[in-house]
Design an enzyme around this catalytic site. Structure first.
Site, PDB file in Angstrom:
ATOM      1  CE1 TYR A   1     -67.016  52.091  22.790  1.00  0.00           C
ATOM      2  CE2 TYR A   1     -68.545  50.240  23.049  1.00  0.00           C
ATOM      3  CZ  TYR A   1     -67.827  50.788  23.088  1.00  0.00           C
ATOM      4  OH  TYR A   1     -68.017  51.312  24.491  1.00  0.00           O
TER       5      TYR A   1
ATOM      6  NE  ARG B   1     -60.408  51.604  30.777  1.00  0.00           N
ATOM      7  CZ  ARG B   1     -60.890  52.489  31.570  1.00  0.00           C
ATOM      8  NH1 ARG B   1     -60.976  52.313  32.778  1.00  0.00           N
ATOM      9  NH2 ARG B   1     -62.028  53.648  30.974  1.00  0.00           N
ATOM     10  N   GLY B   2     -57.066  45.787  32.415  1.00  0.00           N
ATOM     11  CA  GLY B   2     -56.263  44.880  32.032  1.00  0.00           C
ATOM     12  C   GLY B   2     -55.222  44.591  33.659  1.00  0.00           C
TER      13      GLY B   2
ATOM     14  CB  SER C   1     -55.832  40.898  33.627  1.00  0.00           C
ATOM     15  OG  SER C   1     -54.477  40.680  33.393  1.00  0.00           O
TER      16      SER C   1
END
Length: 338
Positions: free
Chosen positions: A63, A215-216, A219
């Protein structure tokens, strides 16, 4: 920014002595793949998570090509190292330009990656160490055997896996007890339910679920007009493209209507649903900011009744997402999808 305080419940990640907070924090987005992030806010978010009772902190040596581990080291400076669990994925190869170059899980590489992670993290042990993907060129028995030697030497406490099939889980577990499987699991990604999750239960292996907000998408903050920054991999993700995105956002709106009846947000319902599927599943939330963290942690206070779970299933049935969870080339690297 007000402080986030409290104590999260604990969950046993399987039957091999690994105990975590009921929610974990995934750090990837603080360094990579979702566009720019602010280091100071990232560190403040890690601090807020720990203060709220989060013990599981998930990172990967690739990362940001080491940046994420060094960021975590800074965030833990002056904190109780033994009060948290550091989970590290390894094996993904990157170029100086960030390009993905494949995977390496040979025994010598395993020990090499571990040595560098220990130095970047500033610790003498990693709580959960796992290959990020199955290396098709290396028998899983060889990879697990090398991590087992790190366990015997005291450098690693527990062995984990990521995105592997039920068959691979069994083969690995025969070499050394596997404590935890990290794998994508959400209302929009339910492939583990057929074989992988039952196998994990049978073998006493816990599950840390990433991508719980897809990944949102789940959300409740995403809309079709959002412009993505350079380096945000969602620009290539099938679920965020054209008609797929419109379809998936319609599912989110159905979920929003249910969330309002629970005085909760879409994100909180999505996280709570994952946590409700099994007592040994720990959802990982990928918050990069304290406000998003506070919202995510609110999921721990959401209680879903059988009627709630049935209504959620009706709103977002299994297999209802449009588009695969990764682009086609990346899907080929997922042993869990075979």
């Amino acid at each position: 920014m007000s402080a986030i305080t409290g104590t999260l419940a604990r969950r046993s990640l399987g039957a091999h002595g690994l105990v975590s907070s009921a929610l974990g924090l995934g750090l990837m987005g603080m360094s990579d793949l979702y566009g720019p992030a602010d280091d100071a806010e990232s560190i403040a978010t890690v601090h807020a998570a720990i203060d709220a009772g989060v013990t599981l902190l998930d990172t990967g040596d690739f990362y940001g090509m080491g940046h994420n581990e060094m960021l975590l080291r800074e965030a833990l400076r002056g904190r109780d190292r033994d009060g948290v669990l550091i989970s590290v994925k390894f094996g993904a190869l990157r170029g100086p330009d960030g390009a993905w170059l494949g995977y390496d899980a040979r025994p010598a590489a395993v020990k090499n990656f571990a040595a560098y992670s220990l130095r970047r993290l500033g610790t003498d042990h990693i709580d959960v160490y796992r290959p990020a993907r199955l290396d098709p060129e290396v028998p899983i028995e060889d990879t697990i055997g090398a991590i087992a030697e790190l366990v015997d030497a005291g450098h690693v406490r527990h062995i984990g896996l990521s995105e592997v099939s039920a068959e691979t889980l069994r083969r690995a577990h025969a070499v050394h007890p596997i404590s935890d499987l990290q794998i994508e699991y959400s209302l929009l990604s339910r492939g583990i339910e057929a074989d992988i999750l039952p196998t994990a239960r049978e073998l006493g292996i816990g599950v840390t679920a990433y991508g719980v907000l897809s990944r949102g998408l789940l959300s409740g903050h995403w809309d079709a007009s959002r412009e993505l920054t350079a380096g945000d991999f969602r620009g290539f993700s099938p679920r965020f493209q054209g008609e797929n995105l419109a379809h998936n956002l319609a599912l989110v709106e159905a979920l929003r209507a249910l969330a309002e009846t629970k005085d909760a947000t879409v994100a909180q319902i999505a996280i709570a649903w994952v946590a409700a599927q099994d007592a040994t599943i720990v959802p990982l939330v990928g918050a990069r900011r304290r406000d998003r963290l506070a919202e995510a942690l609110g999921a721990a206070r959401v209680e879903l009744t059988p009627a709630d779970l049935a209504a959620i299933e009706d709103a977002v049935p299994a297999g209802s997402a449009a588009g695969t969870r990764y682009a086609e080339a990346q899907m080929h690297h997922l042993d869990s999808e075979r």
